[in-house]
Enzyme design. Structure first.
Site, PDB file in Angstrom:
ATOM      1  N   GLU A 261       2.001   6.238  -7.077  1.00 44.88           N
ATOM      2  CA  GLU A 261       0.937   7.115  -7.600  1.00 44.88           C
ATOM      3  C   GLU A 261       1.331   8.584  -7.424  1.00 44.88           C
ATOM      4  OE1 GLU A 261      -2.891   6.108  -5.972  1.00 44.88           O
ATOM      5  OE2 GLU A 261      -2.619   3.987  -6.414  1.00 44.88           O
TER       6      GLU A 261
ATOM      7  N   TYR B  57       0.819  -1.222   0.000  1.00 45.44           N
ATOM      8  CA  TYR B  57       0.000   0.000   0.000  1.00 45.44           C
ATOM      9  C   TYR B  57       0.858   1.279   0.000  1.00 45.44           C
ATOM     10  CZ  TYR B  57      -4.826   1.543   0.063  1.00 45.44           C
ATOM     11  OH  TYR B  57      -6.040   2.019  -0.298  1.00 45.44           O
TER      12      TYR B  57
HETATM   13  C1  LIG Z   1     -13.898  13.290  -3.642  1.00 50.08           C
HETATM   14  C2  LIG Z   1     -13.159  12.107  -3.248  1.00 50.08           C
HETATM   15  C3  LIG Z   1     -11.722  12.169  -3.625  1.00 50.08           C
HETATM   16  C4  LIG Z   1     -11.143  10.883  -3.264  1.00 50.08           C
HETATM   17  C5  LIG Z   1      -9.694  10.887  -3.404  1.00 50.08           C
HETATM   18  C6  LIG Z   1      -9.230   9.599  -2.946  1.00 50.08           C
HETATM   19  C7  LIG Z   1      -7.779   9.550  -2.733  1.00 50.08           C
HETATM   20  C8  LIG Z   1      -7.472   8.394  -1.880  1.00 50.08           C
HETATM   21  C9  LIG Z   1      -6.278   7.698  -2.256  1.00 50.08           C
HETATM   22  C10 LIG Z   1      -6.127   6.426  -1.468  1.00 50.08           C
HETATM   23  C11 LIG Z   1      -4.901   5.750  -1.835  1.00 50.08           C
HETATM   24  C12 LIG Z   1      -5.211   4.560  -2.725  1.00 50.08           C
HETATM   25  C13 LIG Z   1      -3.939   3.951  -3.088  1.00 50.08           C
HETATM   26  C14 LIG Z   1      -4.123   2.613  -3.757  1.00 50.08           C
HETATM   27  O1  LIG Z   1      -4.746   2.811  -4.989  1.00 50.08           O
HETATM   28  C15 LIG Z   1      -2.790   2.011  -3.928  1.00 50.08           C
HETATM   29  C16 LIG Z   1      -2.860   0.534  -4.085  1.00 50.08           C
HETATM   30  O2  LIG Z   1      -3.836  -0.118  -4.245  1.00 50.08           O
HETATM   31  S1  LIG Z   1      -1.336  -0.195  -3.986  1.00 50.08           S
HETATM   32  C17 LIG Z   1      -1.641  -1.907  -3.918  1.00 50.08           C
HETATM   33  C18 LIG Z   1      -1.931  -2.380  -2.519  1.00 50.08           C
HETATM   34  N1  LIG Z   1      -3.260  -2.080  -2.192  1.00 50.08           N
HETATM   35  C19 LIG Z   1      -3.930  -2.740  -1.235  1.00 50.08           C
HETATM   36  O3  LIG Z   1      -3.444  -3.629  -0.581  1.00 50.08           O
HETATM   37  C20 LIG Z   1      -5.364  -2.363  -0.997  1.00 50.08           C
HETATM   38  C21 LIG Z   1      -6.269  -3.396  -1.515  1.00 50.08           C
HETATM   39  N2  LIG Z   1      -7.642  -2.985  -1.343  1.00 50.08           N
HETATM   40  C22 LIG Z   1      -8.432  -3.431  -0.358  1.00 50.08           C
HETATM   41  O4  LIG Z   1      -8.039  -4.200   0.471  1.00 50.08           O
HETATM   42  C23 LIG Z   1      -9.879  -2.981  -0.354  1.00 50.08           C
HETATM   43  O5  LIG Z   1     -10.145  -2.383  -1.545  1.00 50.08           O
HETATM   44  C24 LIG Z   1     -10.279  -2.099   0.843  1.00 50.08           C
HETATM   45  C25 LIG Z   1     -11.597  -1.433   0.578  1.00 50.08           C
HETATM   46  C26 LIG Z   1      -9.212  -1.040   1.079  1.00 50.08           C
HETATM   47  C27 LIG Z   1     -10.432  -2.976   2.097  1.00 50.08           C
HETATM   48  O6  LIG Z   1     -11.151  -4.090   1.901  1.00 50.08           O
HETATM   49  P1  LIG Z   1     -12.466  -4.527   2.735  1.00 50.08           P
HETATM   50  O7  LIG Z   1     -12.996  -3.465   3.598  1.00 50.08           O
HETATM   51  O8  LIG Z   1     -13.410  -5.116   1.762  1.00 50.08           O
HETATM   52  O9  LIG Z   1     -11.916  -5.573   3.723  1.00 50.08           O
HETATM   53  P2  LIG Z   1     -12.072  -7.117   3.680  1.00 50.08           P
HETATM   54  O10 LIG Z   1     -11.340  -7.653   2.520  1.00 50.08           O
HETATM   55  O11 LIG Z   1     -11.643  -7.595   5.023  1.00 50.08           O
HETATM   56  O12 LIG Z   1     -13.630  -7.398   3.458  1.00 50.08           O
HETATM   57  C28 LIG Z   1     -14.595  -7.209   4.492  1.00 50.08           C
HETATM   58  C29 LIG Z   1     -15.669  -8.303   4.404  1.00 50.08           C
HETATM   59  O13 LIG Z   1     -16.430  -8.160   3.221  1.00 50.08           O
HETATM   60  C30 LIG Z   1     -16.293  -9.303   2.390  1.00 50.08           C
HETATM   61  N3  LIG Z   1     -16.132  -8.839   1.015  1.00 50.08           N
HETATM   62  C31 LIG Z   1     -15.636  -7.665   0.625  1.00 50.08           C
HETATM   63  N4  LIG Z   1     -15.649  -7.562  -0.704  1.00 50.08           N
HETATM   64  C32 LIG Z   1     -16.138  -8.727  -1.161  1.00 50.08           C
HETATM   65  C33 LIG Z   1     -16.376  -9.245  -2.465  1.00 50.08           C
HETATM   66  N5  LIG Z   1     -16.103  -8.528  -3.561  1.00 50.08           N
HETATM   67  N6  LIG Z   1     -16.902 -10.481  -2.562  1.00 50.08           N
HETATM   68  C34 LIG Z   1     -17.170 -11.224  -1.476  1.00 50.08           C
HETATM   69  N7  LIG Z   1     -16.973 -10.783  -0.209  1.00 50.08           N
HETATM   70  C35 LIG Z   1     -16.459  -9.555  -0.062  1.00 50.08           C
HETATM   71  C36 LIG Z   1     -15.022  -9.996   2.876  1.00 50.08           C
HETATM   72  O14 LIG Z   1     -15.032 -11.354   2.623  1.00 50.08           O
HETATM   73  C37 LIG Z   1     -15.065  -9.698   4.342  1.00 50.08           C
HETATM   74  O15 LIG Z   1     -16.006 -10.555   4.953  1.00 50.08           O
HETATM   75  P3  LIG Z   1     -15.622 -11.368   6.284  1.00 50.08           P
HETATM   76  O16 LIG Z   1     -15.232 -10.344   7.296  1.00 50.08           O
HETATM   77  O17 LIG Z   1     -16.840 -12.154   6.621  1.00 50.08           O
HETATM   78  O18 LIG Z   1     -14.466 -12.227   5.883  1.00 50.08           O
END
Ligand SMILES: CCCCCCCCCCCCC[C@@H](O)CC(=O)SCCNC(=O)CCNC(=O)[C@H](O)C(C)(C)COP(=O)(O)OP(=O)(O)OC[C@H]1O[C@@H](n2cnc3c(N)ncnc32)[C@H](O)[C@@H]1OP(=O)(O)O
Length: 364
Positions: free
Chosen positions: A295, A288
């Site tokens: 970016e 991240y």
């Molecule tokens: C006007 C507004 C302007 C806005 C400007 C914004 C600027 C902000 C910039 C932010 C920086 C972003 C940088 C980024 O782009 C850089 C990168 O990505 S680098 C690469 C590394 N990146 C990462 O590691 C992040 C990966 N992303 C994520 O992990 C997710 O997108 C995130 C939303 C960040 C977190 O995920 P989530 O909240 O979903 O956590 P969980 O995975 O633990 O999920 C929670 C529970 O929900 C179930 N779930 C979620 N999605 C699904 C799905 N698609 N299908 C099935 N189930 C899903 C998941 O299983 C969990 O359930 P449980 O707790 O029962 O296991």
């Protein structure tokens, strides 16, 4: 002539709130005759015990009433297990009515529980039963659960295939062309990245519809943040498309996604692979910040180009000058980006803690 004599086997006992368990130390027992008469258990069998092959027998009058005629028993090669059900679920202070313990009787330490252990077990059983009922009733309440899981599974599968294609393509090109592959990453993979990132808007909608437990805000930051980079910075500036920074941005994005989407796919079919879960909730820690730095480099490199081309510049009243360059907006965006990184980093840290805490609890 048979020289069998009647002997007493070793008997080990333990109790639970609802029953008494006896383990009779007799190998290859045959001709079992076990009965309950007026609260007294009669046991007789032929088998190999402490005194070799013989007929062994014993009687036990229980301290408290037991259910008449209900004697469950199972004979194995090594022992005979007997279960007698108590009439009332109470804890007995000893097994037999007579105060002096028969010599052949001893506690079964493998199964032994004191009253508080047994109460704890009872409590846990009750908790499990209630949880099962509440899960079942929740499942019953949602007639569309199968449909929702099917939809999410397909969504995750499509994203997984898309990001895997990008990742494999970039890796192969890196091996073949070395650093030269950095400069045409955009031209070879952008179409697929456009497709995947446009689809990712669904990830903002899903929590709003209550389809996933994800927070709306972290998902919105993630998708919007990436799409600003992809469509505004890279997509609209041709000069940016041949820069090596594109390689790092795309590679970091796709590396996390080839683990995240299969993790979600398995969650849809109520399956978990521990190693995959660990990777999903761990590799974001280095990826991240690296992703955000990559970016930020792209944004900084784009600023002079926006200044020069005046693309997206804001027209100003004549008195204030011609127009306000888009690079000023990008300066503000850089600050929001690092705030967004902080918000999502904290969110993912919490998710990681919650995940591993609940798994530890399950393992106990
Ligand atoms: C006007 C507004 C302007 C806005 C400007 C914004 C600027 C902000 C910039 C932010 C920086 C972003 C940088 C980024 O782009 C850089 C990168 O990505 S680098 C690469 C590394 N990146 C990462 O590691 C992040 C990966 N992303 C994520 O992990 C997710 O997108 C995130 C939303 C960040 C977190 O995920 P989530 O909240 O979903 O956590 P969980 O995975 O633990 O999920 C929670 C529970 O929900 C179930 N779930 C979620 N999605 C699904 C799905 N698609 N299908 C099935 N189930 C899903 C998941 O299983 C969990 O359930 P449980 O707790 O029962 O296991």
């Amino acid at each position: 002539m048979s020289n069998t004599q009647t002997l007493t086997p070793h008997v080990y006992w333990a109790q639970r709130h609802g029953d008494v368990q006896l383990r009779v130390d007799l190998c290859d027992a045959e001709n079992l005759d076990i009965s309950l008469q007026e609260n007294t258990l009669h046991f007789k069998a032929q088998g190999h015990g402490a005194k070799g092959d013989n007929e062994y027998q014993f009687t036990l009058e229980f301290l408290e009433p037991v259910l008449p005629k209900v004697v469950l028993h199972k004979s194995t090669q090594r022992q005979v297990n007997i279960k007698v059900l108590k009439k009332e679920e109470v804890w007995w202070s000893r097994l037999t009515r007579q105060e002096k313990k028969p010599l052949f009787l001893a506690p079964d330490f493998d199964r032994w529980q004191d009253e508080s252990d047994a109460e704890k077990e009872l409590h846990e059983k009750e908790e499990k039963r209630i949880n099962k009922i509440s899960v079942e009733s929740r499942i019953r309440k949602d007639p569309y659960l199968g449909l929702k899981k099917g939809y999410l599974f397909m969504y995750n599968l499509v994203q997984f295939l898309g990001f895997s294609w990008i990742f494999v393509n970039m890796t192969v090109r890196l091996f073949i062309l070395g650093q030269d592959s950095f400069y045409d990453t955009f031209h070879t993979t952008a179409d697929m990245m456009y497709f995947c990132q446009m689809m990712a808007v669904i990830e903002i909608i899903n929590p709003l519809l209550g389809l996933v437990k994800t927070g709306f805000f972290p998902a919105m930051l993630q998708v919007t943040g990436r799409n600003v980079i992809l469509f505004v910075i890279l997509g609209s500036l041709e000069q940016m498309q041949s820069k090596s920074v594109v390689f790092f941005v795309f590679y970091l994005w796709s590396t996390i996604e080839i683990f995240r989407y299969p993790f979600y796919m398995l969650a849809c079919i109520d399956t978990e692979w521990k190693l995959l879960t660990w990777v999903r909730y761990t590799i974001w820690i280095p990826l991240y910040p690296m992703g955000v730095v990559a970016e930020a480099v792209a944004v900084i490199q784009a600023m002079p180009i926006f200044d020069e081309t005046r693309l997206y510049s804001l027209p100003l009243p004549k008195a204030l000058g011609q127009s306000l360059s888009f690079s000023y907006t990008l300066q503000v965006y850089l600050i929001i980006m690092f705030l967004g990184l902080f918000v999502n980093f904290r969110h993912l840290y919490k998710q990681r803690k919650r995940r591993f805490r609940s798994r530890k609890r399950k393992a106990i």
